[in-house]
Motif scaffolding. Structure first.
Motif, PDB file in Angstrom:
ATOM      1  N   CYS A 221       0.731  -1.250   0.083  1.00  0.00           N
ATOM      2  CA  CYS A 221       0.016   0.118   0.111  1.00  0.00           C
ATOM      3  C   CYS A 221       0.944   1.251   0.203  1.00  0.00           C
ATOM      4  N   ILE A 228      -0.611  -5.781   0.232  1.00  0.00           N
ATOM      5  CA  ILE A 228      -2.044  -5.796  -0.154  1.00  0.00           C
ATOM      6  C   ILE A 228      -2.178  -7.287  -0.895  1.00  0.00           C
ATOM      7  N   SER A 234     -10.672  -9.239  -0.974  1.00  0.00           N
ATOM      8  CA  SER A 234     -10.333  -8.192  -0.789  1.00  0.00           C
ATOM      9  C   SER A 234     -10.105  -6.976  -1.694  1.00  0.00           C
ATOM     10  N   TYR A 236      -8.916  -3.260  -3.418  1.00  0.00           N
ATOM     11  CA  TYR A 236      -7.948  -2.246  -3.431  1.00  0.00           C
ATOM     12  C   TYR A 236      -7.992  -1.476  -4.367  1.00  0.00           C
ATOM     13  N   TRP A 244      -3.401   1.094  -3.209  1.00  0.00           N
ATOM     14  CA  TRP A 244      -3.980   1.358  -1.888  1.00  0.00           C
ATOM     15  C   TRP A 244      -4.918   0.342  -1.259  1.00  0.00           C
ATOM     16  N   HIS A 245      -4.887   0.023  -0.197  1.00  0.00           N
ATOM     17  CA  HIS A 245      -5.898  -0.456   0.515  1.00  0.00           C
ATOM     18  C   HIS A 245      -7.188   0.410   0.599  1.00  0.00           C
ATOM     19  N   ASN A 246      -8.516  -0.098   0.428  1.00  0.00           N
ATOM     20  CA  ASN A 246      -9.493   0.934   0.440  1.00  0.00           C
ATOM     21  C   ASN A 246      -9.750   1.819   1.484  1.00  0.00           C
ATOM     22  N   ASP A 247      -9.287   1.349   2.771  1.00  0.00           N
ATOM     23  CA  ASP A 247      -9.371   1.894   3.932  1.00  0.00           C
ATOM     24  C   ASP A 247      -8.243   3.072   3.817  1.00  0.00           C
ATOM     25  N   CYS A 248      -7.196   2.864   3.113  1.00  0.00           N
ATOM     26  CA  CYS A 248      -6.223   3.728   3.127  1.00  0.00           C
ATOM     27  C   CYS A 248      -6.261   4.916   1.918  1.00  0.00           C
TER      28      CYS A 248
END
Length: 279
Positions: A221, A228, A234, A236, A244-248
């Motif tokens: 990420c 990732i 999951s 991204y 990026w991670h979705n949350d990042c």
């Protein structure tokens, strides 16, 4: 020694009568039977002085009443057994109650050596390997299709070979991509921990645990720098060779999520349109 003149119990005359001495005390036959004789367990009648009294476990029978419960043959001076408190001659006990050999179907005689496995019994001489016919005895064996095999014959005739070590798989094992493995041989290429029952994946025909796969091959990420994995569905974000991670995937300035929204980039940072105006 003078003969006694009267019964010690009823005091009746014993002259010219049969009598019995008990501890040197005279009794007429009737009194003696009343005092000292037993009742037959089978017919309930008195076992008189002139009858044979057969005793077993504090119970008494007339000789003619001491019979096998199944065939009615006399048990006097004959071997017998008990079954549910019944007296049974040896022949009936063997026929009705002895275990039958799973191989030859004949009775296993009491006192003879018996081999047992999963509710079945065998004569010692009948407990053999289906393939080589050698006695199994107390050695290890494997059952297949209701037949017994020594380990050597089972390995030769039936066991799969582990794709890794090429040795037979006797119990358990793991199947992956239609190939058999010993559980202890099916390990992560990276850290060598066993993978049976664990989450894993493969790359170039090599298997990896989740952690090793991420550390070795997963992209990192751009924000938090951790791998990732992309495993397990999951999600991204990918943009210009960065991920990026979705949350990042958030605005560098106001931290609002940019997933599904327009964004602007400046060097390695991403911004929402509002914050990007001031860049």
């Amino acid at each position: 020694m003078a003969e006694p003149s009267k019964c010690n119990q009823c005091e009746g005359s014993l002259y010219g009568q049969k009598f019995i001495l008990n501890a040197e005390i005279p009794h007429c036959v009737k009194c003696y039977e009343k005092l000292f004789c037993n009742n037959c367990f089978a017919c309930g009648q008195l076992i008189g002085c002139t009858s044979k009294d057969v005793s077993f476990k504090a119970q008494h029978w007339h000789g003619e009443c001491f019979l096998c419960k199944m065939c009615n043959q006399s048990l006097v001076d004959q071997p017998f057994a008990t079954r549910d408190e019944m007296l049974v001659c040896s022949a009936c006990h063997i026929t009705e109650f002895s275990a039958k050999c799973h191989a030859c179907l004949k009775n296993i005689m009491p006192g003879s050596k018996k081999m047992e496995h999963k509710g079945n019994s065998w004569h010692e001489a009948c407990f053999t390997c289906k393939s080589c016919q050698q006695l199994i005895g107390t050695k290890s064996f494997i059952q297949k299709d209701a037949s017994n095999y020594c380990l050597c014959c089972y390995e030769k005739n039936f066991a799969l070979q582990c794709i890794h070590c090429k040795k037979p798989i006797i119990t358990g094992g793991v199947n992956y991509h239609d190939q058999p493995w010993h559980k202890e041989c099916f390990v992560c290429t990276g850290c060598k921990q066993q993978l049976a029952g664990q989450r894993f994946t493969s790359r170039d025909d090599l298997v990896y645990c989740f952690d090793c796969f991420c550390n070795l091959f997963a992209k990192r990420c751009a924000y938090c720098t951790t791998p990732i994995s992309g495993l397990g569905g999951s999600k991204y974000i990918s943009f210009q060779e960065r991920q990026w991670h979705n949350d990042c995937f958030n605005c560098k300035r106001c931290c609002v999520s940019l997933v599904g929204r327009g964004f602007l980039t400046c060097n390695d940072d991403v911004f929402c349109p509002d914050c990007g105006k001031d860049i």
